[in-house]
Design an enzyme around this catalytic site. Structure first.
Site, PDB file in Angstrom:
ATOM      1  N   SER A  44      -2.573   5.757  -8.316  1.00  0.00           N
ATOM      2  CA  SER A  44      -3.799   5.856  -7.540  1.00  0.00           C
ATOM      3  C   SER A  44      -3.845   7.193  -6.830  1.00  0.00           C
ATOM      4  O   SER A  44      -2.804   7.824  -6.592  1.00  0.00           O
ATOM      5  CB  SER A  44      -3.861   4.726  -6.500  1.00  0.00           C
ATOM      6  OG  SER A  44      -4.945   4.925  -5.598  1.00  0.00           O
TER       7      SER A  44
ATOM      8  N   TYR B   9      -0.118  -1.248  -0.653  1.00  0.00           N
ATOM      9  CA  TYR B   9      -0.695  -0.703  -1.887  1.00  0.00           C
ATOM     10  C   TYR B   9      -0.346   0.769  -2.036  1.00  0.00           C
ATOM     11  O   TYR B   9       0.111   1.210  -3.102  1.00  0.00           O
ATOM     12  CB  TYR B   9      -2.212  -0.893  -1.863  1.00  0.00           C
ATOM     13  CG  TYR B   9      -2.916  -0.379  -3.096  1.00  0.00           C
ATOM     14  CD1 TYR B   9      -3.030  -1.174  -4.232  1.00  0.00           C
ATOM     15  CD2 TYR B   9      -3.472   0.894  -3.127  1.00  0.00           C
ATOM     16  CE1 TYR B   9      -3.684  -0.712  -5.372  1.00  0.00           C
ATOM     17  CE2 TYR B   9      -4.125   1.363  -4.256  1.00  0.00           C
ATOM     18  CZ  TYR B   9      -4.229   0.559  -5.368  1.00  0.00           C
ATOM     19  OH  TYR B   9      -4.864   1.029  -6.493  1.00  0.00           O
TER      20      TYR B   9
END
Length: 285
Positions: A156, A170
Site C-alpha cells: 500500500s 494495517y
C-alpha cells in the site's frame, strides 16, 4: 494473437472482489489458467463463472481458503499445480482493513493480531509455498515457458508514507510486506523467481469504502490526491498484469506505486476539477 499470459498458470488470493477480481478476469483474458482463492467461497464461485463466460478457453477454479492458515494456503498451491501442471504467477492480494484499526492508543491487540495474521503472515505463507512450487516448474521452450515465476504482493502507499486516517495495524503490516518482498527478491533472484510489491493508492473498492465510512474520512483522503479521485480496481489489475507477464522480466524487488501521484505530492492543486478514469476501464465492452 497470443495473450500476455498465454500457457501460464496463476493463483490469486482475495480473488472474489476488488483488485483480486479484476486481476482474475484480466489474467484469464490474457490466456492464464487461474485459481481463484477467497475466504468467501460464494464470491470465488461467482468470479469463476464470470471468467468462464468471458474466457471459455482457460480454466477458472474457485477455492476457499483463509490465508492466515498455512495449511489452507499450501492446499491452494497444491491444487493449482495439480490442475494446471505448473504455477507461474502468484498474486498474494488478500487483506483486511478493519474498521476498529486506529492509532497506538486505541487499537486493540486482537485487531493488531488479526490484521498481521492475514496481511503479513498470509503473504509469507503465499510466498513460501509459491517458491516451492515455482522451483519445480518444467521448462517448455516451445511455449516460452521456463523455470521460476512471478510473485506479486499487495502492499500500500501507506507502507511508504503515513496515512491521514489512523490505521496503525494495517500500515505496519503493509510496511512489513515491502521489507519481506525486497529480501525474498534478493534471495531468489538467481532462481528466476521475481518478487515485487504492488502499492495501491486509495481505491474505490469495498475494502476502503467500508473503512472510510464517513464523508469526512473520504475527503481527508481525496485532498491529498493530485488526480482528485479514488483509483479503480482495474487500474491496479493492469499493473499486476505487467508484473505477472514476461514484459517485467528484469524487474524484481520493486515497490510498484500505482497511487495517482499521491506518494510524490507535497501539496495538491485544490480547486481544479478531478478527471474521471478512462471510460474503457470503468465501462469495458
Amino acid at each position: 494473437m497470443p495473450g500476455r499470459l498465454q500457457h501460464k498458470a496463476a493463483l490469486i488470493t482475495g480473488a472474489g472482489s476488488g483488485i483480486g477480481l479484476e486481476s482474475s478476469i484480466l489474467f484469464a483474458q490474457e490466456g492464464a489458467n487461474v485459481l481463484l482463492v477467497d475466504v468467501n467461497f460464494d464470491n470465488a464461485q461467482k468470479a469463476a463463472k464470470l471468467i468462464q463466460e468471458r474466457s471459455p478457453n482457460v480454466k477458472a477454479i474457485p477455492f476457499k481458503a483463509d490465508v492466515s492458515k498455512e495449511a489452507e494456503v499450501e492446499a491452494s498451491v497444491a491444487l493449482a499445480v495439480k490442475e494446471f501442471g505448473r504455477l507461474d504467477v502468484v498474486f498474494n492480494n488478500a487483506g483486511i482493513m478493519h474498521p476498529a484499526d486506529d492509532n497506538a492508543l486505541n487499537t486493540e491487540e486482537r485487531i493488531w493480531d488479526l490484521t498481521m495474521n492475514i496481511n503479513l503472515k498470509g503473504v509469507w505463507w503465499g510466498c513460501k509455498h509459491a517458491i516451492k512450487a515455482m522451483r519445480e516448474n518444467p521448462t517448455d521452450a516451445s511455449k516460452g515457458l521456463h523455470t521460476g515465476g512471478s510473485i506479486i504482493n499487495t502492499a500500500s502507499f501507506v507502507a511508504i508514507m503515513g496515512a491521514a486516517t489512523p490505521q496503525l495495524a494495517y500500515t505496519a503490516s503493509k510496511g512489513a510486506v515491502l521489507a519481506m518482498t525486497r529480501e525474498l527478491a534478493m534471495v531468489h533472484a538467481r532462481e528466476g523467481i521475481r518478487l515485487n510489491s504492488l502499492c495501491p493508492g486509495p481505491l474505490k473498492t469495498p475494502l476502503l469504502m467500508d473503512f472510510l465510512n464517513t464523508d469526512e474520512k473520504k475527503q481527508r483522503r481525496l485532498v491529498h490526491l493530485p488526480m482528485g479521485r479514488f483509483g479503480e480496481a482495474v487500474e491496479l489489475a493492469n499493473a499486476a498484469l505487467f508484473l505477472a507477464s514476461d514484459e517485467s522480466s528484469y524487474i524484481t524487488g520493486t515497490d510498484f506505486k500505482v497511487d495517482g501521484g499521491l506518494s510524490s505530492a507535497y501539496v495538491t492543486a485544490l480547486g481544479e476539477p478531478a478527471l474521471p478514469p478512462p471510460a474503457s476501464l470503468v465501462n469495458p465492452a
